[in-house]
Design a protein around this motif. Sequence first.
Motif, PDB file in Angstrom:
ATOM      1  N   GLY A  89       0.815  -1.211   0.000  1.00 14.76           N
ATOM      2  CA  GLY A  89       0.000   0.000   0.000  1.00 14.76           C
ATOM      3  C   GLY A  89       0.848   1.260   0.000  1.00 14.76           C
ATOM      4  O   GLY A  89       0.522   2.238  -0.680  1.00 14.76           O
ATOM      5  N   ALA A  90       1.950   1.238   0.749  1.00 10.36           N
ATOM      6  CA  ALA A  90       2.835   2.406   0.815  1.00 10.36           C
ATOM      7  C   ALA A  90       3.491   2.676  -0.537  1.00 10.36           C
ATOM      8  O   ALA A  90       3.641   3.832  -0.952  1.00 10.36           O
ATOM      9  N   ILE A  91       3.857   1.610  -1.243  1.00 11.13           N
ATOM     10  CA  ILE A  91       4.442   1.768  -2.576  1.00 11.13           C
ATOM     11  C   ILE A  91       3.418   2.404  -3.516  1.00 11.13           C
ATOM     12  O   ILE A  91       3.724   3.313  -4.296  1.00 11.13           O
ATOM     13  N   LEU A  92       2.167   1.941  -3.434  1.00  7.57           N
ATOM     14  CA  LEU A  92       1.111   2.480  -4.293  1.00  7.57           C
ATOM     15  C   LEU A  92       0.820   3.946  -3.980  1.00  7.57           C
ATOM     16  O   LEU A  92       0.345   4.684  -4.846  1.00  7.57           O
ATOM     17  N   GLY A 148       5.599  -0.541   6.918  1.00 10.70           N
ATOM     18  CA  GLY A 148       4.972  -1.853   6.987  1.00 10.70           C
ATOM     19  C   GLY A 148       5.270  -2.590   8.277  1.00 10.70           C
ATOM     20  O   GLY A 148       4.411  -3.296   8.807  1.00 10.70           O
ATOM     21  N   ILE A 149       6.476  -2.411   8.826  1.00  9.38           N
ATOM     22  CA  ILE A 149       6.871  -3.160  10.028  1.00  9.38           C
ATOM     23  C   ILE A 149       6.019  -2.796  11.231  1.00  9.38           C
ATOM     24  O   ILE A 149       5.999  -3.530  12.230  1.00  9.38           O
ATOM     25  N   ILE A 150       5.276  -1.693  11.164  1.00 11.37           N
ATOM     26  CA  ILE A 150       4.339  -1.348  12.240  1.00 11.37           C
ATOM     27  C   ILE A 150       3.356  -2.487  12.450  1.00 11.37           C
ATOM     28  O   ILE A 150       2.900  -2.751  13.567  1.00 11.37           O
ATOM     29  N   VAL A 193       1.955  15.431   4.932  1.00 14.65           N
ATOM     30  CA  VAL A 193       1.083  14.404   4.358  1.00 14.65           C
ATOM     31  C   VAL A 193       1.639  13.004   4.609  1.00 14.65           C
ATOM     32  O   VAL A 193       0.886  12.047   4.823  1.00 14.65           O
ATOM     33  N   THR A 194       2.966  12.877   4.613  1.00 10.65           N
ATOM     34  CA  THR A 194       3.580  11.562   4.832  1.00 10.65           C
ATOM     35  C   THR A 194       3.192  10.989   6.195  1.00 10.65           C
ATOM     36  O   THR A 194       2.945   9.784   6.328  1.00 10.65           O
ATOM     37  N   THR A 195       3.122  11.854   7.208  1.00 11.28           N
ATOM     38  CA  THR A 195       2.718  11.387   8.538  1.00 11.28           C
ATOM     39  C   THR A 195       1.298  10.834   8.524  1.00 11.28           C
ATOM     40  O   THR A 195       1.013   9.802   9.153  1.00 11.28           O
ATOM     41  N   ALA A 230      -2.303   6.094   8.758  1.00  9.04           N
ATOM     42  CA  ALA A 230      -3.335   5.281   8.105  1.00  9.04           C
ATOM     43  C   ALA A 230      -2.811   3.891   7.764  1.00  9.04           C
ATOM     44  O   ALA A 230      -3.460   2.876   8.041  1.00  9.04           O
ATOM     45  N   LEU A 231      -1.614   3.827   7.184  1.00 11.64           N
ATOM     46  CA  LEU A 231      -1.035   2.539   6.807  1.00 11.64           C
ATOM     47  C   LEU A 231      -0.652   1.710   8.022  1.00 11.64           C
ATOM     48  O   LEU A 231      -0.736   0.480   7.992  1.00 11.64           O
TER      49      LEU A 231
END
Length: 372
Positions: free
Chosen positions: A123-126, A138-140, A278-280, A285-286
């Motif tokens: 999802g982060a890549i997208l 993702g490791i979260i 926005v990254t935060t 969300a991710l």
Amino acid sequence: MELLKTLYSTTGLSMLTWQQFIMIIVALILLYLAIKRGYEPYLLLPISFGMLLVNLPGVPKEGLMEPGGLLYYLYQGVKFGIYPPLIFLAIGASTDFGPLIANPKSLLLGAAAQLGIFLAFTGAILLGLTGREAASIGIIGGADGPTAIYLTTKLAPDLLGPIAVAAYSYMALVPIIQPPIIKLLTTKEERKIKMVQLREVSKTEKILFPIAVTIVVTLLIPSAVPLIGMLMLGNLIKESGVVGNLVEHVKGAMLYCITIVLGTTVGATANAQTFLNVTTLKILALGLFAFAFGTVGGVLFGKLMCRLSGGKVNPMIGAAGVSAVPMAARVVQKVGQEENPSNFLLMHAMGPNVAGVIGSAVAAGVLLIIFK
């Protein structure tokens, strides 16, 4: 009046920006959650206080995170990946791998619960983030704060503040996030399933386990050794039974001292410039997505094991595959007793729970191999 103006210009109030004001409010909210609500207070409290310190205006730069400042030097233990492995050492000294040894299939549930890591990575890549940033976010989903901090310092140190806050916030919300997901994916009959008592694990098995895991993981994924090696060393110190005083100090004074320093310095990286963007929002969300689907992956694999075992495995124990030890296992126990007061699933859930600790560290090692 000129004197008053001069005095005012030297105060923090004259330098306060709206971004700093927002960050101070966020820090105060996190302090409230840690102190009043008891949400992961051991780490959320120092993290939120570090965030408060770095966003207060007027503090001399050399007093905090700039060269010459106290927190700058303490932060080097985070930057060079020293503190997280030492926390794993302390976790190992207070962890009982007996339930996992008694039921090795629990390891599969711990692996399945890492699903959220790789879905959130995709999802982060997208969403336009780089591979290194996506891996750190993702490791979260592994619900393991020290692992998230360790991987982020290696791959995306600029995101350390928001990722640490997201990881520990969602860990604290395990009792709120997991029950609805568990109930959505399981039937009432499945939640009532009683499991047979686990066999007793010998002392020899408990001593050999950390040695064997260290050898296997080192041969397969060397980059995971700093975390897995320290985790297993701590456990071997505990299970060997020959250094009792050392065990008490490692899982007591040493753990708490490192936790304070780690939390405060990580919180101090969450200044207004790095946090309010926005990254935060994408990270928050991710991170929630990753954590939720980690629970989904564990429960769905638990349902598969239930079918294959002829209804002998309660699929809820898969939810404990996320490595929020022992909170996730306690959630499974609580939900199980709501359906059947005589049902005791805690020890069965502890197997996937400690397997999740190993699983998240291995997943971090895999991501390090790919992106470091």
